[in-house]
Design a protein around this motif. Structure first.
Motif, PDB file in Angstrom:
ATOM      1  N   THR A   1       0.843  -1.191   0.000  1.00 51.49           N
ATOM      2  CA  THR A   1       0.000   0.000   0.000  1.00 51.49           C
ATOM      3  C   THR A   1       0.877   1.238   0.000  1.00 51.49           C
ATOM      4  O   THR A   1       1.630   1.466   0.954  1.00 51.49           O
ATOM      5  CB  THR A   1      -0.926   0.024   1.233  1.00 51.49           C
ATOM      6  OG1 THR A   1      -1.763  -1.138   1.223  1.00 51.49           O
ATOM      7  CG2 THR A   1      -1.784   1.270   1.238  1.00 51.49           C
TER       8      THR A   1
ATOM      9  N   GLY B   1      -2.741   4.407  -2.688  1.00 51.87           N
ATOM     10  CA  GLY B   1      -2.921   3.660  -3.914  1.00 51.87           C
ATOM     11  C   GLY B   1      -2.509   4.392  -5.173  1.00 51.87           C
ATOM     12  O   GLY B   1      -1.931   5.482  -5.124  1.00 51.87           O
TER      13      GLY B   1
ATOM     14  N   ALA C   1      -6.711   5.041  -9.296  1.00 51.78           N
ATOM     15  CA  ALA C   1      -7.770   4.552  -8.406  1.00 51.78           C
ATOM     16  C   ALA C   1      -7.423   4.898  -6.967  1.00 51.78           C
ATOM     17  O   ALA C   1      -7.172   4.022  -6.142  1.00 51.78           O
ATOM     18  CB  ALA C   1      -7.948   3.041  -8.575  1.00 51.78           C
TER      19      ALA C   1
ATOM     20  N   GLU D   1      -7.489   6.037  -3.042  1.00 50.85           N
ATOM     21  CA  GLU D   1      -8.314   5.733  -1.874  1.00 50.85           C
ATOM     22  C   GLU D   1      -7.950   6.727  -0.792  1.00 50.85           C
ATOM     23  O   GLU D   1      -6.795   7.140  -0.690  1.00 50.85           O
ATOM     24  CB  GLU D   1      -8.041   4.299  -1.414  1.00 50.85           C
ATOM     25  CG  GLU D   1      -8.738   3.911  -0.127  1.00 50.85           C
ATOM     26  CD  GLU D   1      -8.284   2.558   0.392  1.00 50.85           C
ATOM     27  OE1 GLU D   1      -8.648   2.230   1.536  1.00 50.85           O
ATOM     28  OE2 GLU D   1      -7.544   1.860  -0.333  1.00 50.85           O
TER      29      GLU D   1
ATOM     30  N   LEU E   1      -7.985   7.705   3.394  1.00 44.25           N
ATOM     31  CA  LEU E   1      -8.092   7.175   4.745  1.00 44.25           C
ATOM     32  C   LEU E   1      -8.068   8.363   5.697  1.00 44.25           C
ATOM     33  O   LEU E   1      -7.065   9.080   5.777  1.00 44.25           O
ATOM     34  CB  LEU E   1      -6.932   6.225   5.039  1.00 44.25           C
ATOM     35  CG  LEU E   1      -6.853   5.663   6.459  1.00 44.25           C
ATOM     36  CD1 LEU E   1      -8.074   4.790   6.755  1.00 44.25           C
ATOM     37  CD2 LEU E   1      -5.571   4.853   6.648  1.00 44.25           C
TER      38      LEU E   1
END
Length: 478
Positions: free
Chosen positions: A262, A279, A283, A285, A287
């Motif tokens: 990751t 990522g 695409a 992501e 957090l």
């Protein structure tokens, strides 16, 4: 805090996650994110001919409390082992001899025993050093190599200090800063020591186990060969079963959600906390967390801090890295009968050899002599030599075997090998390093902390200490 992220799953990051769990309790979610396919960073245990064998750091300074205390906390006290009394050696001027005693990381004290290592002229220069006028600005910093050459001549720098510090940092003594690499010596000079010899005398009296920043065999490719017992017990320790025993226990005790493979691409502020962008760019992501510990190499920390802490990012970006390689070798005992009964050999940089050191692991650690085999590790690579390591594994093994043959006469084929590359594995503690670290730490926003080998020492105990301190910083901010 509801959720905390630790970026980096090396020993610093895992120590931070473990400490966070202790401080914040079971209700906090802790995410450990790492771009590798395993935890441990530059700690890595492999199977070498049936025995767990560390191919990153292989030991720690036992007189620092962090590792023994952590092992005890995790119920692993029985895994702590200490080296044998095998002594170290050094290869310089075409000869291999005992590693001299009476020095502070190669800086002679008045009790230094340098016969056999230095020429008559080199010995005379060491003897004359206390009478040379010394100009020192308290609080200043200089390149250690230049200072040694000016005071003792080139031989001390090339034949002793460079092999010792090159083993620790994979760096050249001429580029390493005195204050960060041998701080006890700088402290003695600040206090008015009239010579380097006098400063080394003072430093060794006050710090018999040396300073934490120069621990020995701590991170990727670094070496510390001298493991003989000292008053008060052995200086160094290791973990039976390899560092993976400690790493696995930290993961379990932390209760962290570990996400491997990751990549963390960006750190952003958000209302009440922080956002990590993860990522690929195609695409992404996100957090969202309440606090972040960055336990990553300095360049990665600089990239992530650039948008939220520019001063800290600039300072972190000035810390350079060196690459290195460890080649592990296992031989039948009969094929390695000519191996000297030493813990290993450090190699001066001007020797016509590719390696910077061999650790005679089976001589140094009794638990690595199992199965009737002899296990060794070769260390290659110094700062600025990355291109010399850009060859295939077979060539690196061939270079290690050729140098082993030249040093010991062992020419038989090994029964097992392992090549471990450490690209950018070792931070360089250059002149002004402590100022850069202070700028990093003072420039961090609330809820963000940093940890790792680039800060206050490259050894495992120092890394654990930075991880725990980072956890305490972000927990206090909540």
């Amino acid at each position: 805090m509801a959720r905390v992220a630790v970026v980096g799953g090396g020993i610093s990051g895992l120590a931070a996650a473990h400490r966070l769990r202790t401080l914040l309790g079971p209700g906090t979610r802790i995410d450990v994110l790492d771009q590798r396919d395993r935890v441990g960073g530059v700690l890595h245990t492999v199977d070498l001919a049936g025995v767990p064998f560390d191919v990153g750091a292989e030991a720690f300074l036992a007189r620092r409390p962090e590792v023994p205390a952590l092992l005890a906390e995790l119920g692993l006290t029985d895994a702590l082992v200490h080296p044998t009394r095998a002594a170290a050696s050094v290869r310089a001027a075409g000869r291999t001899g005992p590693l001299p005693g009476g020095t502070l990381m190669g800086v002679p004290t008045s009790a230094a025993r340098l016969d056999g290592l230095l020429s008559a002229a080199g010995l005379a220069a060491v003897t004359a050093e206390p009478e040379l006028p010394l100009s020192w600005e308290p609080g200043g910093d200089v390149a250690l190599g230049g200072l040694l050459r000016a005071r003792f001549g080139d031989e001390i720098a090339d034949r002793l200090a460079d092999p010792l510090l090159g083993g620790v940092y994979a760096g050249r003594v001429d580029a390493l800063g005195l204050r960060a690499t041998v701080p006890a010596l700088a402290t003695a000079l600040d206090a008015g020591a009239p010579s380097l010899t006098a400063a080394a005398d003072t430093a060794t009296q006050v710090h018999p186990a040396r300073d934490s920043r120069v621990e020995g065999a701590r991170v990727a490719g670094s070496v510390q060969l001298s493991g003989e017992a000292r008053p008060g017990g052995s200086v160094f320790g290791a973990v039976r079963g390899g560092y993976r025993v400690l790493l696995d226990a930290l993961v379990a005790a932390s209760g962290a959600d570990v996400r491997l493979r990751t990549t963390v691409r960006e750190l952003q502020r958000r209302e009440g906390g922080w956002r990590l962008v993860l990522g690929p760019t195609t695409a992404p992501e996100v957090l969202d967390v309440d606090a972040v510990v960055l336990a990553v190499p300095a360049p990665a920390a600089a990239r992530l801090l650039a948008g939220v802490a520019p001063m800290a990012a600039r300072a972190a970006g000035e810390i350079e890295l060196a690459s290195s390689v460890v080649v592990a070798l296992a031989f039948r005992a009969a094929d390695a009968a000519s191996l000297p009964p030493t813990s290993g050999v450090l190699v001066a940089a001007d020797e016509p050899l590719a390696v910077k050191a061999f650790t005679h692991s089976s001589n140094k650690w009794a638990h690595l002599a199992e199965g009737g085999l002899v296990r060794l590790r070769a260390s290659l690579g110094r700062f600025g030599e990355a291109s010399t390591l850009q060859v295939d594994d077979a060539e690196l093994v061939a270079r290690a075997r050729a140098d082993l043959g030249a040093l010991t006469g062992i020419t038989a084929a090994p029964v097992a090998t392992h090549v471990q590359r450490w690209g950018g594995g070792l931070p360089q503690y250059g002149v002004g390093h402590l100022d850069r670290v202070r700028m990093v730490e003072e420039g961090l926003p609330r809820g963000v902390a940093v940890a790792g080998a680039a800060l206050h020492g490259v050894g495992v105990p120092a890394c654990i200490a930075t991880g725990r301190a980072a956890a305490e910083r972000v927990a206090a901010a909540g």
